[in-house]
Design a protein around this motif. Structure first.
Motif, short mmCIF file in Angstrom:
data_model
loop_
_atom_site.label_atom_id
_atom_site.label_comp_id
_atom_site.label_asym_id
_atom_site.label_seq_id
_atom_site.Cartn_x
_atom_site.Cartn_y
_atom_site.Cartn_z
N THR A 1 52.84 40.82 51.80
CA THR A 1 53.00 41.49 53.19
C THR A 1 52.58 42.98 53.29
O THR A 1 52.81 43.61 52.36
N ARG A 2 51.49 43.30 54.41
CA ARG A 2 50.95 44.36 54.74
C ARG A 2 52.02 45.55 54.78
O ARG A 2 53.14 45.20 55.28
N ASP A 3 51.66 46.47 54.02
CA ASP A 3 52.29 47.80 54.20
C ASP A 3 53.69 47.62 53.20
O ASP A 3 54.45 48.69 53.17
N SER A 4 54.10 46.54 52.54
CA SER A 4 55.05 46.62 51.78
C SER A 4 54.95 47.04 50.69
O SER A 4 53.91 47.51 49.96
N GLU A 5 56.19 47.77 49.89
CA GLU A 5 56.04 48.09 48.50
C GLU A 5 55.70 47.42 47.56
O GLU A 5 55.09 47.84 46.53
N SER A 6 55.92 45.98 47.56
CA SER A 6 55.46 44.83 46.74
C SER A 6 54.04 44.93 46.63
O SER A 6 53.52 44.90 45.62
N LEU A 7 53.31 45.06 47.72
CA LEU A 7 51.76 45.20 47.89
C LEU A 7 51.33 46.34 47.18
O LEU A 7 50.32 46.31 46.49
N VAL B 1 53.19 53.86 40.60
CA VAL B 1 53.84 52.84 40.66
C VAL B 1 55.10 52.93 40.69
O VAL B 1 55.71 53.93 39.92
N ASN B 2 55.89 52.71 41.52
CA ASN B 2 57.32 52.71 41.72
C ASN B 2 58.10 51.42 40.86
O ASN B 2 57.75 50.38 41.16
N GLU B 3 58.73 52.06 39.93
CA GLU B 3 59.36 50.97 39.12
C GLU B 3 61.03 50.86 39.08
O GLU B 3 61.59 52.07 39.75
N ASP B 4 61.77 49.85 38.90
CA ASP B 4 63.05 49.61 38.87
C ASP B 4 63.50 50.55 37.78
O ASP B 4 63.20 50.82 36.76
#
Length: 594
Positions: free
Chosen positions: A570-576, A590-593
């Protein structure tokens, strides 16, 4: 049938010179087509909106189709002329050698091809210098008639006549083959190339394949070989030979891992355009008679005819194939939109569930390359979503790699399982698909010039991650990073078992994504000794099955802000964004758990 005089006098260089001219027109048309596809579409997106943009798109698409047709047909003329010249060289040489032998023996070759010869024992009349001659040997008499004759010249004359006849007949067969193929190469009236024209071009190609099989044979193209073997074959050809193989056998050339992406794209676009035209043509065929009298003579009086039932099945199949080709065509048309680079069609097959490999940007020259492997239920008729995932990844990764070239590829080069159960619970799909993925990745590395010339990320979604895992487990995977998204398992229990090393294995899994748990039920994970934890809290220990989203697996578990199994792009999502940062080599961003 040509005469021996015509075969003797034909100037083969005139054919090859003409072929060079047709080849230049073919190459120029291809270059013009590239400018249309990669330049004019971009200008439309920059300058036109609404209905005007739609009309302009249709006009530019037609122009591209016109150049595609010119490129194909002129290339076929070039190949036919070169093939004709090449094949005629052998009988012409055979003929000239026979004529030279006749001259050396003082034999006379008559206009009809018969051979006149002096006898071994002849008497000169008083005051005369005229020798007595044997009867002229006709063109191609029965072999060996002069053997054992008291006159040795008779046997020699027979041999020469036979060779002349063989050369003429061989030339006639060659001439007939190529003449029939060349007669087909003509365009219909009008300025716009129609679907019928492209269908005819495909038929022209098949006709020339049959005519020129001795000159350029599909069997000489490596099939099922390694990328390095493919590259060695390609690099050993002259440019003219490359053009001719790509013209005659575009599907075979377009499938070769290890040769330049621009070559594969040109070849596959030829196949794509002609297949799309055939689909549209077949869809427009009138239906056969729908009803026939009931053969049982009972109620109902009329029943559906077998021909109509088959027509209905064919129509459904064709509609699915058209939907798939629409997705690919839409990506071609989107070049330039939001800055999207040119598309490269690196693989295409409409049969069955279909296959396609589409790159955003040229992977051969990319600083960062991402290859996305889709999962369960992937097929060509619903391919637009998979294409869009990599266009979104390209847009986001390019932001994280300013000043560098990025290429993102949707690789649908294997037969994906088409149901969650029982298909996606089986490992065979991964075992069958992973060798194809390995060859493709090797091919990328080959055309890029080595492992150090592009940072390469392999992204596997759903069952696609299982294919990626199996490929890595089988050996040398040409990738620097692996991203497993919504993974049901990678057939191994630890990230460190994958080729890229533990520090370069990344995972994303939404809390609402049930696929990782389902993958364990199917046994698609891998087993390892250890302690399972959740947010660092132990809850199980022993010989346990893990998938990439498990803490025990050892991958970098990236933050996810999307839900479900299909929204990771999904555009602009943290996942992408997190995937894009890996693709761009921005690991520290990268943002990690926790």
């Amino acid at each position: 049938m040509p005469t021996w005089q015509q075969l003797r006098d034909v100037k083969l260089n005139e054919y090859t010179d003409a072929a060079d001219g047709w080849g230049k027109v073919s190459s120029r048309s291809n270059a013009d087509k590239d400018r249309v596809d990669n330049g004019m579409f971009a200008r439309i997106h920059d300058t036109q909106k609404g209905e005007t943009a739609t009309e302009a798109t249709h006009a530019v698409r037609q122009l591209s189709r016109n150049y595609q047709y010119l490129h194909t047909e002129c290339g076929l003329v070039r190949t036919a002329l070169n093939g004709l010249a090449s094949e005629l060289a052998a009988p012409q040489k055979k003929l000239k050698q026979a004529l030279e032998d006749a001259e050396n023996l003082k034999f006379t070759v008559k206009p009809d091809g018969s051979v006149e010869y002096p006898t071994d024992s002849f008497v000169l009349s008083p005051g005369s210098h005229t020798a007595e001659h044997g009867a002229p040997v006709p063109l191609a008499p029965g072999r060996g008639e002069g053997v054992g004759s008291a006159d040795a010249n008779k046997g020699k004359a027979e041999d020469i006549a036979q060779r002349i006849g063989d050369a003429v007949r061989e030339a006639a067969e060659i001439d007939g083959r190529y003449a029939a193929a060349l007669r087909r190469l003509k365009a219909g009236p009008g300025l716009d190339v129609s679907d019928a024209d492209l269908v005819d071009a495909a038929a022209d190609t098949k006709a020339l394949q049959q005519a020129a099989g001795k000159y350029a044979d599909d069997d000489t193209i490596p099939h099922g070989k390694s990328a390095k073997e493919n590259a060695a074959w390609w690099n050993g050809l002259s440019q003219e030979q490359r053009d001719e193989y790509a013209t005659l056998y575009p599907a075979s050339v377009g499938a070769l891992d290890g040769i330049p992406s621009s070559v594969r794209d040109d070849a596959n676009r030829t196949v794509f355009a002609e297949n799309r035209a055939q689909i549209l043509t077949d869809l427009n065929r009138p239906a056969p008679n729908q009803y026939i009298p009931n053969p049982n003579g009972s109620y109902p009086a009329a029943v559906l005819s077998p021909e109509y039932k088959q027509w209905q099945k064919d129509q459904e199949r064709l509609k699915e194939q058209l939907k798939g080709s629409d997705s690919i065509q839409a990506r071609f048309d989107a070049t330039g939109k939001e800055g999207l680079p040119e598309a490269y069609l690196l693989g295409y097959d409409k049969e069955g569930i279909g296959r396609a490999i589409i790159a955003n940007g040229n992977p051969d020259t990319a600083d960062h390359t991402a290859v996305y492997v889709p999962g369960t239920k992937t097929n060509l008729k619903d391919f637009d979503g998979d294409i869009n995932r990599m266009t979104e990844t390209w847009l986001e990764a390019s932001r994280w790699a300013p000043g560098e070239n990025v290429s993102t590829i949707t690789w649908f080069g294997y037969e994906a399982p088409q149901s969650l159960a029982p298909d996606a619970m089986q490992k065979d799909w991964a075992h069958d698909g992973s060798p194809k993925l390995l060859r493709f990745m090797d091919g990328l590395e080959t055309v890029q010039g080595g492992a150090d010339n592009s940072h390469t990320t392999l992204i596997g979604h759903s069952y696609g991650s299982t294919v990626v895992g199996d490929a890595s487990n089988k050996g040398d995977l040409a990738a620097d990073d692996i991203v497993a998204v919504g993974s049901p398992g990678m057939l191994t229990g630890k990230a460190e078992d994958l080729d890229v090393g533990k520090d370069h294995v990344w995972s994303e899994a939404a809390s609402s994504d049930v696929v990782p748990a389902a993958g364990k039920v199917a046994g698609l994970g891998g087993y390892t000794w250890g302690v399972e934890t959740w947010n660092g809290v132990p809850f199980n220990a022993g010989y346990v099955q893990t998938v990439p989203s498990d803490e025990l697996f050892g991958a970098h578990r990236m933050d996810v802000d999307t839900s479900g199994h299909s929204d990771y792009w999904t555009r602009d999502s943290e996942s992408l964004k997190n995937q894009a940062k890996v693709v761009a080599g921005q690991y520290d961003k990268v943002n990690e758990d926790d």
